[in-house]
Motif scaffolding. Structure first.
Motif, mmCIF file in Angstrom:
data_model
loop_
_atom_site.group_PDB
_atom_site.id
_atom_site.type_symbol
_atom_site.label_atom_id
_atom_site.label_comp_id
_atom_site.label_asym_id
_atom_site.label_seq_id
_atom_site.Cartn_x
_atom_site.Cartn_y
_atom_site.Cartn_z
ATOM 1 N N LEU A 153 0.830 -1.200 0.000
ATOM 2 C CA LEU A 153 0.000 0.000 0.000
ATOM 3 C C LEU A 153 0.866 1.252 0.000
ATOM 4 C CD1 LEU A 153 -2.697 1.413 0.091
ATOM 5 C CD2 LEU A 153 -2.794 1.006 2.555
ATOM 6 N N ASP A 154 1.972 1.208 0.720
ATOM 7 C CA ASP A 154 2.880 2.354 0.763
ATOM 8 C C ASP A 154 3.472 2.629 -0.617
ATOM 9 O OD1 ASP A 154 4.265 4.390 2.299
ATOM 10 O OD2 ASP A 154 6.081 3.212 1.988
ATOM 11 N N VAL A 155 3.856 1.571 -1.332
ATOM 12 C CA VAL A 155 4.403 1.740 -2.689
ATOM 13 C C VAL A 155 3.357 2.382 -3.603
ATOM 14 C CG1 VAL A 155 5.114 0.471 -4.761
ATOM 15 C CG2 VAL A 155 6.098 -0.115 -2.536
ATOM 16 N N LEU A 156 2.127 1.889 -3.548
ATOM 17 C CA LEU A 156 1.076 2.433 -4.407
ATOM 18 C C LEU A 156 0.803 3.894 -4.093
ATOM 19 C CD1 LEU A 156 -1.207 2.090 -6.483
ATOM 20 C CD2 LEU A 156 -2.680 1.298 -4.616
ATOM 21 N N VAL A 157 0.638 4.228 -2.807
ATOM 22 C CA VAL A 157 0.308 5.610 -2.429
ATOM 23 C C VAL A 157 1.432 6.559 -2.791
ATOM 24 C CG1 VAL A 157 -0.150 7.134 -0.480
ATOM 25 C CG2 VAL A 157 -1.316 4.924 -0.632
ATOM 26 N N ARG A 158 2.657 6.177 -2.527
ATOM 27 C CA ARG A 158 3.786 7.071 -2.845
ATOM 28 C C ARG A 158 3.914 7.282 -4.350
ATOM 29 N NH1 ARG A 158 6.931 8.437 1.398
ATOM 30 N NH2 ARG A 158 6.660 7.223 3.321
ATOM 31 N N ASN A 159 3.675 6.247 -5.132
ATOM 32 C CA ASN A 159 3.716 6.416 -6.584
ATOM 33 C C ASN A 159 2.601 7.329 -7.064
ATOM 34 O OD1 ASN A 159 5.694 4.598 -8.396
ATOM 35 N ND2 ASN A 159 5.295 3.511 -6.479
ATOM 36 N N LEU A 160 1.418 7.189 -6.489
ATOM 37 C CA LEU A 160 0.299 8.051 -6.883
ATOM 38 C C LEU A 160 0.562 9.504 -6.509
ATOM 39 C CD1 LEU A 160 -2.706 5.754 -5.866
ATOM 40 C CD2 LEU A 160 -2.076 6.425 -8.195
ATOM 41 N N ILE A 161 1.090 9.724 -5.307
ATOM 42 C CA ILE A 161 1.374 11.092 -4.880
ATOM 43 C C ILE A 161 2.447 11.712 -5.779
ATOM 44 C CG2 ILE A 161 2.386 12.470 -3.010
ATOM 45 C CD1 ILE A 161 0.989 10.618 -1.040
ATOM 46 N N ARG A 162 3.472 10.916 -6.103
ATOM 47 C CA ARG A 162 4.559 11.434 -6.936
ATOM 48 C C ARG A 162 4.103 11.722 -8.364
ATOM 49 N NH1 ARG A 162 8.481 6.956 -8.283
ATOM 50 N NH2 ARG A 162 6.813 6.615 -9.819
ATOM 51 N N ASP A 163 3.320 10.814 -8.946
ATOM 52 C CA ASP A 163 2.964 10.950 -10.363
ATOM 53 C C ASP A 163 1.726 11.816 -10.585
ATOM 54 O OD1 ASP A 163 5.090 9.255 -10.831
ATOM 55 O OD2 ASP A 163 3.840 7.451 -10.990
ATOM 56 N N GLU A 164 0.754 11.715 -9.689
ATOM 57 C CA GLU A 164 -0.503 12.433 -9.899
ATOM 58 C C GLU A 164 -0.501 13.823 -9.280
ATOM 59 O OE1 GLU A 164 -2.763 11.338 -11.823
ATOM 60 O OE2 GLU A 164 -2.115 9.255 -12.061
ATOM 61 N N LYS A 165 0.328 14.020 -8.241
ATOM 62 C CA LYS A 165 0.383 15.303 -7.521
ATOM 63 C C LYS A 165 -1.022 15.803 -7.152
ATOM 64 C CE LYS A 165 4.743 16.722 -9.616
ATOM 65 N NZ LYS A 165 5.036 15.365 -10.120
ATOM 66 N N PRO A 166 -1.733 15.031 -6.358
ATOM 67 C CA PRO A 166 -3.127 15.370 -6.052
ATOM 68 C C PRO A 166 -3.226 16.509 -5.038
ATOM 69 C CG PRO A 166 -2.475 13.443 -4.810
ATOM 70 C CD PRO A 166 -1.306 13.778 -5.696
ATOM 71 N N ASP A 167 -4.399 17.145 -5.015
ATOM 72 C CA ASP A 167 -4.689 18.136 -3.991
ATOM 73 C C ASP A 167 -5.178 17.469 -2.714
ATOM 74 O OD1 ASP A 167 -4.289 20.599 -5.618
ATOM 75 O OD2 ASP A 167 -5.900 19.691 -6.804
ATOM 76 N N ARG A 168 -5.686 16.266 -2.871
ATOM 77 C CA ARG A 168 -6.205 15.561 -1.703
ATOM 78 C C ARG A 168 -6.111 14.059 -1.937
ATOM 79 N NH1 ARG A 168 -9.081 16.241 2.814
ATOM 80 N NH2 ARG A 168 -10.447 14.525 3.491
ATOM 81 N N LEU A 169 -5.856 13.344 -0.834
ATOM 82 C CA LEU A 169 -5.801 11.890 -0.864
ATOM 83 C C LEU A 169 -6.895 11.339 0.046
ATOM 84 C CD1 LEU A 169 -4.404 9.136 -1.505
ATOM 85 C CD2 LEU A 169 -2.965 9.547 0.507
#
Length: 638
Positions: A560-576
């Motif tokens: 889960l940590d790998v998935l979330v960190r990749n999403l934060i890095r690639d998508e640069k969301p305003d909210r998770l």
């Protein structure tokens, strides 16, 4: 542009990546046009794999896990993205999953029966965490009961069953080579064959146990079992030494054996030898050790109850309900039924059982009556819980405001009434199994200490139990097989829930005092006492086949940590936001606590992490029976 990333963490029973995110996406889109805030036009859908941490590599190959991302976008009048929602699926089901076939369900039965040891250990540590002598001894006795079942009881049964098969094969081979006449009772050929059988069974068990221990691989309980397989082989060698070395006819051996035979069976030594000739008589001596092992489990469970009562009176009520004795009862019941079924099945193969008689199997299994009582009680309790579930559709008790009333007290009441696996009636039934077994054993043993004619009804009861034991066992097998076949989905789901919970509690090192590796304890490889004695210098790197500490939990968390960190890095969301269901809520809650602050660093300063839970076992299971691992202090702040 406002960009939201939603990570979906599924619960038990999900076999394929992407299912949960698809369901959530459909729910957000299917609002019947009532809200433009939830519905966004679909843009794309992608399936991909992510690399796991190198520690989970197998056979030199990088380990991966699947993921799915569904993307939804709305545009302004100039064609610029105005809002975007990314729904990502986190899949962990393959870490603990099993198939839906009958064979897979049986393997899951094994997994649950063995995994209950971890629930016993964890609950004892959480309910009695203090350093006082009462708490320390309760923890030791609880672990001791689990290890006794998982060690000598299973090992002795394995050695007996496989020894019977090996002995039959050796006898068939000798008969084919030398002829049946050469192996007639009291002939030189029969004596030599018996010596070969004893040596072969004992040395094979010892060799198998030492081979596994020499490898140093596998979880602690796996190596603990093989420690006792080696010791069971040694016990078989020692108990068979009178026949092996030719002093079985000595007065001392006859005296000891006659007393044991009288105590265990009520038979004279001559009658016993006619009923259990050659290797069967040697194997019966292991039955005595098996009976003693079950007695040790009962004594340990009794002392846990007694010390818990003393502690309650002197120190006060423990911080969490006790699950120790019901879990020991369930573990004992599962293994008792399994071994009873295996021994009953042996009777159906006379060519491979050395002429084993039905009464020889029935005598040690007369406690099947206790199992029947508990099974019937469990069935009635389950029916009561399932009937009560109908209240949820018409009552106000399921209202969320009522559910969390009195600081969650209603949630516990809710769980007791409607949660099948932890209903108090179910737990009470399991707590009675060992006392009923002990009472049955005492009852059928009374005639051995009384003169003939006294309490004749007990003798008749014992005879009736022995006559009906095998029939009852096959009846249970038949009913159980039909239920598994007809209710395979429900049965598989129940086992899946238990297997996932037990996997999350699984400490592959059994106990660990190390704190160098945070909450997972995966840096410590604990050896059994026999390993420390013979193979102290052995060391094995932690892998999927040789797990250490809370290995399965760490692997799920790391994914889960790998998935979330990749999403934060690639998508640069305003909210998770994390949307979780069932067992997935515990994964999300734990990981937000452990690694959420690191995730926040990749989000905008004014952002946050949202958490939605559905059907969470946080309150009525983990928070109820294992509070230290559930009372996360930072989750609410994040």
């Amino acid at each position: 542009m406002a960009k939201q990333v939603i990570v979906v963490v599924h619960g038990v029973g999900v076999k394929q990546a992407g299912v949960s995110s698809d369901l959530l996406a459909a729910a957000l889109q299917d609002d019947q046009g009532k809200s433009d805030e939830t519905r966004l036009p679909p843009h794309s859908s992608d399936d991909f794999v992510l690399l796991e941490s190198p520690r989970y590599d197998t056979s030199g190959k990088a380990s991966t896990f699947p993921a799915r991302v569904r993307r939804y976008r709305s545009y302004d009048g100039n064609g610029v993205v105005k809002e975007e929602r990314v729904i990502a699926d986190f899949f962990w089901g393959d870490v603990t999953a099993f198939g839906s076939s009958i064979v897979s369900v049986v393997l899951a039965y094994f997994k649950v029966a063995m995994g209950l040891s971890h629930a016993i250990r964890e609950n004892a540590s959480d309910v009695y965490p203090q350093n006082g002598w009462k708490d320390r001894w309760i923890r030791r006795l609880a672990r001791g009961a689990a290890l006794t079942i998982h060690g000598p009881i299973i090992a002795l049964n394995l050695v007996l069953l496989l020894g019977l098969l090996l002995g039959a094969l050796l006898q068939a081979a000798a008969s084919a080579i030398c002829g049946p006449e050469a192996l007639a009772p009291n002939t030189l050929g029969a004596v030599i064959l018996l010596r070969v059988q004893i040596a072969a069974v004992a040395l094979l068990a010892i060799a198998a146990g030492l081979f596994v221990l020499r490898q140093g691989r596998g979880a602690f309980l796996y190596r603990h079992l093989f420690t006792w397989i080696a010791l069971s082989g040694l016990a078989f060698l020692l108990l068979g030494s009178p026949e092996l070395f030719g002093f079985a006819g000595s007065d001392a051996v006859k005296f000891i054996e006659s007393r044991l035979v009288r105590f265990e069976t009520g038979m004279s030594l001559d009658d016993f030898k006619r009923a259990y000739p050659s290797l069967l008589g040697v194997g019966w001596r292991l039955i005595t050790l098996l009976s003693a092992s079950w007695l040790v489990v009962f004594i340990q469970a009794f002392l846990v109850t007694a010390l818990g009562f003393i502690r309650h009176k002197r120190v006060g009520k423990p911080q969490a309900p006790k699950l120790i004795v019901p879990a020991i009862g369930l573990m004992s019941l599962l293994w008792f039924l399994l071994t009873a079924a295996l021994w009953a099945a042996v009777l159906k193969f006379p060519a491979y059982n050395l002429g084993l008689k039905q009464e020889a199997v029935a005598a040690p299994l007369v406690a099947i009556g206790a199992a029947v009582i508990v099974i019937v009680w469990l069935a009635l309790a389950a029916a009561s819980v399932l009937r009560r579930k109908s209240e949820l559709a018409r009552g106000t008790f399921a209202n969320p405001a009522n559910y969390m009333a009195d600081n969650g007290a209603k949630a516990h009441e809710y769980a007791d009434r409607y949660r099948l696996l932890i209903a108090s009636k179910m737990l009470n039934a399991l707590s009675l199994f060992l006392p009923l077994v002990f009472a049955t054993a005492c009852l059928v043993s009374l005639p051995l200490f009384l003169s003939e004619g006294e309490l004749a009804w007990i003798t008749k009861t014992r005879k009736a139990l022995e006559d009906w034991t095998i029939t009852i066992i096959f009846g249970i097998l038949a009913v159980g097989t039909l239920l598994v076949y007809w209710l395979k989905a429900e049965f598989s789901a129940g086992l899946g829930i238990l297997a996932d919970v037990l996997a999350y509690l699984n400490n592959s090192s059994w106990t660990s005092s190390s704190t160098n590796d945070g909450p997972y304890r995966t840096d410590e490889a604990r050896q059994t006492w026999l390993e420390r004695l013979l193979f102290k210098r052995n060391s094995c790197t932690a892998t999927n086949t040789s797990p250490r500490g809370y290995w399965l939990r760490r692997r799920i968390h790391d994914r889960l940590d790998v998935l979330v960190r990749n999403l934060i890095r690639d998508e640069k969301p305003d909210r998770l936001d994390i949307v979780s269901h069932s067992q997935g809520t515990m994964i999300a809650i734990d990981l937000i606590d452990l690694r959420g602050e690191g995730w926040l660093k990749g989000l905008p300063a004014e952002s946050g992490i949202g958490l939605v839970t559905m059907g969470s076992p946080y309150t009525h299971l983990y928070g109820h029976y294992f509070p230290p691992r559930s009372g996360r202090s930072r989750t609410a702040q994040i």
